[in-house]
Design an enzyme around this catalytic site. Structure first.
Site, PDB file in Angstrom:
ATOM      1  N   ASP A 113       0.967  -1.096   0.126  1.00 27.31           N
ATOM      2  CA  ASP A 113       0.021   0.124  -0.290  1.00 27.31           C
ATOM      3  C   ASP A 113       0.815   1.308   0.042  1.00 27.31           C
ATOM      4  OD1 ASP A 113       0.854  -0.170   2.518  1.00 27.31           O
ATOM      5  OD2 ASP A 113      -1.188  -0.097   3.330  1.00 27.31           O
ATOM      6  N   SER A 114       2.355   1.054   0.070  1.00 30.56           N
ATOM      7  CA  SER A 114       2.912   2.294  -0.283  1.00 30.56           C
ATOM      8  C   SER A 114       2.961   2.809  -1.805  1.00 30.56           C
ATOM      9  CB  SER A 114       4.737   1.739  -0.070  1.00 30.56           C
ATOM     10  OG  SER A 114       4.883   0.706  -0.904  1.00 30.56           O
ATOM     11  N   LYS A 134      -0.831  -9.421   3.310  1.00 34.46           N
ATOM     12  CA  LYS A 134      -0.114  -9.010   4.465  1.00 34.46           C
ATOM     13  C   LYS A 134      -1.025  -8.073   5.139  1.00 34.46           C
ATOM     14  CE  LYS A 134       3.536  -5.827   3.877  1.00 34.46           C
ATOM     15  NZ  LYS A 134       2.975  -4.693   4.471  1.00 34.46           N
ATOM     16  N   GLU A 141      -1.164  -5.366   8.766  1.00 38.37           N
ATOM     17  CA  GLU A 141      -0.545  -4.761   9.916  1.00 38.37           C
ATOM     18  C   GLU A 141      -1.066  -4.751  11.045  1.00 38.37           C
ATOM     19  OE1 GLU A 141       0.555  -0.692   8.801  1.00 38.37           O
ATOM     20  OE2 GLU A 141       1.178  -1.102   6.832  1.00 38.37           O
ATOM     21  N   GLU A 181       9.611  -4.045  10.360  1.00 45.04           N
ATOM     22  CA  GLU A 181      10.006  -2.914  10.044  1.00 45.04           C
ATOM     23  C   GLU A 181      10.473  -1.880  11.060  1.00 45.04           C
ATOM     24  OE1 GLU A 181       7.178  -1.108   7.221  1.00 45.04           O
ATOM     25  OE2 GLU A 181       8.417   0.762   7.012  1.00 45.04           O
TER      26      GLU A 181
HETATM   27  O1  KIV Z   1       3.445  -0.979   1.631  1.00 46.70           O
HETATM   28  C1  KIV Z   1       4.795  -1.550   1.662  1.00 46.70           C
HETATM   29  O2  KIV Z   1       5.444  -1.243   0.822  1.00 46.70           O
HETATM   30  C2  KIV Z   1       5.304  -1.969   2.979  1.00 46.70           C
HETATM   31  C3  KIV Z   1       6.736  -2.301   2.750  1.00 46.70           C
HETATM   32  C4  KIV Z   1       7.259  -0.983   3.139  1.00 46.70           C
HETATM   33  C5  KIV Z   1       7.083  -3.480   3.783  1.00 46.70           C
HETATM   34  O3  KIV Z   1       4.493  -2.345   3.567  1.00 46.70           O
END
Ligand code: KIV
Length: 258
Positions: free
Chosen positions: A44-45, A112, A114, A181
């Site tokens: 989500d980056s 993934k 969080e 992280e």
């Molecule tokens: O969204 C992302 O790119 C991430 C990485 C920084 C691990 O969660």
């Protein structure tokens, strides 16, 4: 050879380090795959790297499904991981399942999410329903408001113990990977030794089973300040700017087309 979860688990048993990178679109996913990446994360980056936002909070599930689809179509070997974005999984385990299933249908091998202890029940629920989960702990960017910025985590003994307990609880609940992280190196290394599943680190030192970086940081395409732990392997933005300037110059000088 498919770099599926079994491949990852074998690498952990054999002590082989693996490399993950983010990708958000088809051409970069192809390049990452051709470069031999072991895993590709549709992170989500993308809210920051692609959309130019200051954080990841605005990213929607529809956007993640779209980007997962276009990345997954480019990948034949690497493990494809997709992020559950903020607001798509926290409310209930049922909400998490519905969102995660959309990412899997779009092509994700693993999703993934969080969060530490509060996510243990959700991880167990998804894991028992055919959805492999990577648990992301430490500096979880979706909690940036709560943290008061993108700040390293696990700095006090108490915070480190909490991360340690979270990692164990998440792995016991069925998480197939743990991503850490911006936490202290020794803590990340200890967690890696303790949990039976592969760990992935970003800004967490050399002791994790795998490393991940954001594509735009590695390629020098991050036009804002990259985090201190990242490394640019090429000045991508400068190279591309020069190429575009050359093209514009050729057009203006009637050198293109010939
Ligand atoms: O969204 C992302 O790119 C991430 C990485 C920084 C691990 O969660």
């Amino acid at each position: 050879m498919s770099k599926n979860l079994a491949y990852w688990e074998k690498a952990k048993r054999e002590g082989r380090k693996l490399a993950f990178i983010t990708a958000y679109d088809h051409p970069f996913a192809r390049i990452a795959e051709e470069a031999g990446m072991d895993g590709i994360l549709i992170g989500d980056s993308l809210g920051m790297m692609v959309a130019g936002d200051a954080d990841t909070l605005k990213v929607t599930l529809d956007q993640m499904v779209y980007h997962t689809g276009i990345v997954a179509r480019a990948v034949t070997k690497a493990l494809v991981m997709a992020d559950l974005p903020f607001g798509s999984f926290e409310e209930s385990k049922e909400q998490a399942f519905a969102s995660a299933a959309r990412l899997v249908k779009a092509g994700a091998d693993i999703v993934k999410l969080e969060g530490g202890a509060p996510m243990v029940e959700t991880v167990a629920f998804l894991s028992l329903r055919a959805i492999p989960v990577c648990a992301h702990i430490g500096l979880t960017p979706q909690h940036v408001r709560q943290f008061g910025g993108f700040k390293r985590q696990g700095k006090t003994q108490e915070a480190a113990s909490r991360l340690w307990e979270d990692a164990i609880a998440l792995a016991e609940a069925g998480a197939r990977m743990v991503l850490m992280e911006a936490i202290p190196s020794d803590l990340a290394a200890e967690i890696t030794r303790r949990v039976p599943v592969p760990t992935i680190g970003i800004g967490a030192g050399p002791g994790t089973d795998a490393q991940i970086l954001v594509l735009h940081d590695v390629l020098g395409l991050n036009m804002d300040k990259a985090p201190g732990f990242a490394r640019a392997y090429v000045s991508g933005a400068a190279l591309m700017r020069d190429a575009l300037a050359q093209y514009a110059e050729d057009v203006r000088a009637a050198k293109f087309p010939e």
